[in-house]
Every structure is written in structure tokens, then in C-alpha cells.
Design a protein around this motif. Structure first.
Motif, PDB file in Angstrom:
ATOM      1  N   ARG A   1       0.837  -1.207   0.000  1.00 17.33           N
ATOM      2  CA  ARG A   1       0.000   0.000   0.000  1.00 17.33           C
ATOM      3  C   ARG A   1       0.868   1.252   0.000  1.00 17.33           C
ATOM      4  N   ILE A   2       1.907   1.244   0.796  1.00 17.56           N
ATOM      5  CA  ILE A   2       2.815   2.399   0.850  1.00 17.56           C
ATOM      6  C   ILE A   2       3.548   2.544  -0.475  1.00 17.56           C
ATOM      7  N   ARG A   3       3.968   1.432  -1.054  1.00 11.61           N
ATOM      8  CA  ARG A   3       4.692   1.462  -2.320  1.00 11.61           C
ATOM      9  C   ARG A   3       3.826   2.031  -3.450  1.00 11.61           C
TER      10      ARG A   3
ATOM     11  N   LYS B   1      -2.698  15.649  -2.676  1.00 13.74           N
ATOM     12  CA  LYS B   1      -3.465  15.701  -1.426  1.00 13.74           C
ATOM     13  C   LYS B   1      -4.158  14.364  -1.167  1.00 13.74           C
ATOM     14  N   GLU B   2      -4.751  13.804  -2.210  1.00 12.08           N
ATOM     15  CA  GLU B   2      -5.440  12.514  -2.077  1.00 12.08           C
ATOM     16  C   GLU B   2      -4.453  11.412  -1.684  1.00 12.08           C
ATOM     17  N   LEU B   3      -3.296  11.392  -2.318  1.00 12.89           N
ATOM     18  CA  LEU B   3      -2.292  10.362  -2.020  1.00 12.89           C
ATOM     19  C   LEU B   3      -1.736  10.510  -0.605  1.00 12.89           C
ATOM     20  N   VAL B   4      -1.516  11.738  -0.181  1.00 16.58           N
ATOM     21  CA  VAL B   4      -1.040  11.967   1.192  1.00 16.58           C
ATOM     22  C   VAL B   4      -2.112  11.503   2.180  1.00 16.58           C
ATOM     23  N   GLY B   5      -3.375  11.719   1.855  1.00 16.53           N
ATOM     24  CA  GLY B   5      -4.468  11.232   2.699  1.00 16.53           C
ATOM     25  C   GLY B   5      -4.461   9.712   2.795  1.00 16.53           C
TER      26      GLY B   5
ATOM     27  N   LYS C   1      -3.773   7.484   6.134  1.00 13.12           N
ATOM     28  CA  LYS C   1      -4.700   6.444   6.583  1.00 13.12           C
ATOM     29  C   LYS C   1      -3.954   5.147   6.885  1.00 13.12           C
ATOM     30  N   VAL C   2      -3.045   4.763   6.006  1.00  9.31           N
ATOM     31  CA  VAL C   2      -2.257   3.538   6.219  1.00  9.31           C
ATOM     32  C   VAL C   2      -1.440   3.652   7.501  1.00  9.31           C
ATOM     33  N   LEU C   3      -0.794   4.799   7.694  1.00  8.11           N
ATOM     34  CA  LEU C   3       0.041   4.992   8.887  1.00  8.11           C
ATOM     35  C   LEU C   3      -0.801   5.025  10.158  1.00  8.11           C
TER      36      LEU C   3
END
Length: 133
Positions: free
Chosen positions: A65-67, A95-99, A103-105
Motif C-alpha cells: 500500500r505504501i509502495r 493531497k489525495e495520495l497523502v491522505g 490512513k495507512v500509517l
């Protein structure tokens, strides 16, 4: 294991790192148990405390997911570097990707908090064996 054996040498050293709060709690427990030296207290706790099973967080489950997020951010960054401009669409995508990454973190930190709470409960039980909570 006795508290003291004359002429006993311990040539192997192990190191651990703690937060200030963790160190304060360790000091409190050490003094409450009647130990002046940390190493004697640590040996006592390691040899005499109840062992418990913990499930470690599987970082490999998060890695894909992070990759994915990182790959998409890299593509946007490359496009921006090539053109020298940033579009509103690219800003929105970032912005969407940072969100998504956030969420994953947060999910990972939530699992970590659950682990820490479980550890604290186990330590409390080992300090007070009459408690069944």
C-alpha cells in the motif's frame, strides 16, 4: 537466581532505548521492587516475569500500500520536474495520495497502540499476580 554471587563476571552487555516516560516507569518499578541498580532489576524482571505471547505488526502487509502511493507520488513529481509547472489536478492528486498514506500509517499506529496497551496490561498482571483483569 540469587541477588548476588561473589566473583561473578558478566562479559556480555545488552543495550535498550527508552522514552522518558518509559524510563520513569522503569525507575518507579525498580525502586518499588527494592532494587538500587538497574541491571540487577532488569535481570530479576527478565528471569522472573511472566512471559506472554504478542503478535507483532506485519510491516510487509502495509508495504504494498505504501509502495503504490509512493509510485504515484513519484510519477507526479517527475511530471512536475519535466514541465516546471504544477496543475490544480496534480495538487489534488498529491493531497489525495497523502491522505491515503496518512490512513495507512494511522492504521499501523492504531495497531501499535493496541500492542502497547496489551503489553501494559501484561506488565500490570505480572506486578500484581492476584489481579485477574
Amino acid at each position: 537466581m540469587t541477588k548476588h554471587q561473589p566473583n561473578r563476571k558478566r562479559p556480555i552487555r545488552k543495550t535498550a532505548r527508552f522514552t522518558a516516560a518509559e524510563l520513569a516507569e522503569i525507575k518507579h518499578q525498580r525502586l518499588e521492587a527494592g532494587y538500587n541498580q538497574f541491571s540487577a532489576f532488569a535481570r530479576y524482571r527478565l528471569f522472573n516475569s511472566a512471559m506472554f505471547d504478542v503478535s507483532l505488526i506485519d510491516g510487509n502487509a502495509m508495504l504494498p500500500r505504501i509502495r503504490r502511493v509512493g509510485d504515484q507520488l513519484n510519477q507526479i513529481t517527475r511530471a512536475v520536474n519535466l514541465t516546471g509547472t504544477v496543475s490544480k489536478k496534480q495538487v489534488g492528486a498529491v493531497k489525495e495520495l497523502v491522505g491515503q498514506l496518512s490512513k495507512v500509517l494511522k492504521e499501523h499506529l492504531l495497531q501499535d497502540a493496541e500492542f502497547e496497551a496489551s503489553l501494559a496490561r501484561s506488565l500490570a498482571r505480572s506486578l500484581n499476580p492476584s489481579s485477574k483483569k
